[in-house]
Design a protein around this motif. Sequence first.
Motif, PDB file in Angstrom:
ATOM      1  N   SER A 181       0.846  -1.191   0.000  1.00 42.09           N
ATOM      2  CA  SER A 181       0.000   0.000   0.000  1.00 42.09           C
ATOM      3  C   SER A 181       0.886   1.246   0.000  1.00 42.09           C
ATOM      4  CB  SER A 181      -0.890   0.017   1.244  1.00 42.09           C
ATOM      5  OG  SER A 181      -0.102   0.240   2.408  1.00 42.09           O
ATOM      6  N   ALA A 182       0.299   2.374  -0.334  1.00 42.46           N
ATOM      7  CA  ALA A 182       1.054   3.630  -0.345  1.00 42.46           C
ATOM      8  C   ALA A 182       1.630   3.915   1.039  1.00 42.46           C
ATOM      9  CB  ALA A 182       0.166   4.782  -0.806  1.00 42.46           C
ATOM     10  N   GLU A 183       0.861   3.639   2.067  1.00 44.55           N
ATOM     11  CA  GLU A 183       1.333   3.874   3.440  1.00 44.55           C
ATOM     12  C   GLU A 183       2.529   2.978   3.761  1.00 44.55           C
ATOM     13  OE1 GLU A 183      -0.573   2.663   7.537  1.00 44.55           O
ATOM     14  OE2 GLU A 183      -1.548   4.495   6.786  1.00 44.55           O
ATOM     15  N   GLU A 184       2.464   1.724   3.385  1.00 41.42           N
ATOM     16  CA  GLU A 184       3.575   0.803   3.628  1.00 41.42           C
ATOM     17  C   GLU A 184       4.801   1.204   2.809  1.00 41.42           C
ATOM     18  OE1 GLU A 184       1.293  -3.401   4.570  1.00 41.42           O
ATOM     19  OE2 GLU A 184       1.292  -2.637   2.492  1.00 41.42           O
ATOM     20  N   GLN A 185       4.578   1.689   1.593  1.00 45.81           N
ATOM     21  CA  GLN A 185       5.676   2.144   0.767  1.00 45.81           C
ATOM     22  C   GLN A 185       6.359   3.361   1.400  1.00 45.81           C
ATOM     23  OE1 GLN A 185       4.748   2.676  -3.390  1.00 45.81           O
ATOM     24  NE2 GLN A 185       3.695   0.705  -3.509  1.00 45.81           N
ATOM     25  N   GLU A 186       5.571   4.250   2.006  1.00 42.71           N
ATOM     26  CA  GLU A 186       6.148   5.418   2.691  1.00 42.71           C
ATOM     27  C   GLU A 186       7.039   4.976   3.848  1.00 42.71           C
ATOM     28  OE1 GLU A 186       6.251   8.626   2.113  1.00 42.71           O
ATOM     29  OE2 GLU A 186       4.972   8.570   0.334  1.00 42.71           O
ATOM     30  N   VAL A 187       6.571   4.004   4.618  1.00 39.16           N
ATOM     31  CA  VAL A 187       7.362   3.496   5.739  1.00 39.16           C
ATOM     32  C   VAL A 187       8.657   2.873   5.225  1.00 39.16           C
ATOM     33  CG1 VAL A 187       7.417   1.762   7.579  1.00 39.16           C
ATOM     34  CG2 VAL A 187       5.369   3.160   7.243  1.00 39.16           C
ATOM     35  N   LEU A 188       8.546   2.082   4.172  1.00 38.14           N
ATOM     36  CA  LEU A 188       9.719   1.432   3.599  1.00 38.14           C
ATOM     37  C   LEU A 188      10.692   2.465   3.029  1.00 38.14           C
ATOM     38  CD1 LEU A 188      11.114  -1.223   2.945  1.00 38.14           C
ATOM     39  CD2 LEU A 188       9.760  -1.337   0.842  1.00 38.14           C
ATOM     40  N   ALA A 189      10.165   3.460   2.344  1.00 36.75           N
ATOM     41  CA  ALA A 189      11.018   4.507   1.770  1.00 36.75           C
ATOM     42  C   ALA A 189      11.781   5.244   2.865  1.00 36.75           C
ATOM     43  CB  ALA A 189      10.177   5.480   0.948  1.00 36.75           C
ATOM     44  N   ALA A 190      11.108   5.534   3.967  1.00 35.09           N
ATOM     45  CA  ALA A 190      11.772   6.222   5.082  1.00 35.09           C
ATOM     46  C   ALA A 190      12.893   5.360   5.657  1.00 35.09           C
ATOM     47  CB  ALA A 190      10.757   6.580   6.162  1.00 35.09           C
ATOM     48  N   ALA A 191      12.647   4.067   5.765  1.00 37.20           N
ATOM     49  CA  ALA A 191      13.672   3.157   6.283  1.00 37.20           C
ATOM     50  C   ALA A 191      14.859   3.084   5.330  1.00 37.20           C
ATOM     51  CB  ALA A 191      13.080   1.767   6.507  1.00 37.20           C
ATOM     52  N   TRP A 192      14.585   3.008   4.042  1.00 41.64           N
ATOM     53  CA  TRP A 192      15.665   2.965   3.048  1.00 41.64           C
ATOM     54  C   TRP A 192      16.478   4.253   3.078  1.00 41.64           C
ATOM     55  CZ3 TRP A 192      13.123   0.584  -1.972  1.00 41.64           C
ATOM     56  CH2 TRP A 192      12.834  -0.756  -1.732  1.00 41.64           C
ATOM     57  N   GLU A 193      15.783   5.391   3.177  1.00 38.92           N
ATOM     58  CA  GLU A 193      16.495   6.674   3.246  1.00 38.92           C
ATOM     59  C   GLU A 193      17.410   6.725   4.452  1.00 38.92           C
ATOM     60  OE1 GLU A 193      13.378   9.667   0.988  1.00 38.92           O
ATOM     61  OE2 GLU A 193      13.232   9.441   3.158  1.00 38.92           O
TER      62      GLU A 193
END
Length: 77
Positions: free
Chosen positions: A16-28
Amino acid sequence: MIDRLRAIVEQAEALSAEEQEVLAAAWEAQLEALEEAEWDALLRKPGSARFLKELVDEGRREHREGKTEEIIGDSFE
């Protein structure tokens, strides 16, 4: 991009977009940590302190000689 990373990105696309945001923050955060580790390793190398001191001295000398100008905002013009 290596195949393994490409596969992970493809899996992330299904989130989901929300899960992608969490993942993106972790990757950053991870990328920032890797960059910090690279800088730390560079600064621990022999000669780094001397090189940085030479850069500071050069900058101060150029400033005293009127060869520098103030940077306003993000402009380097």
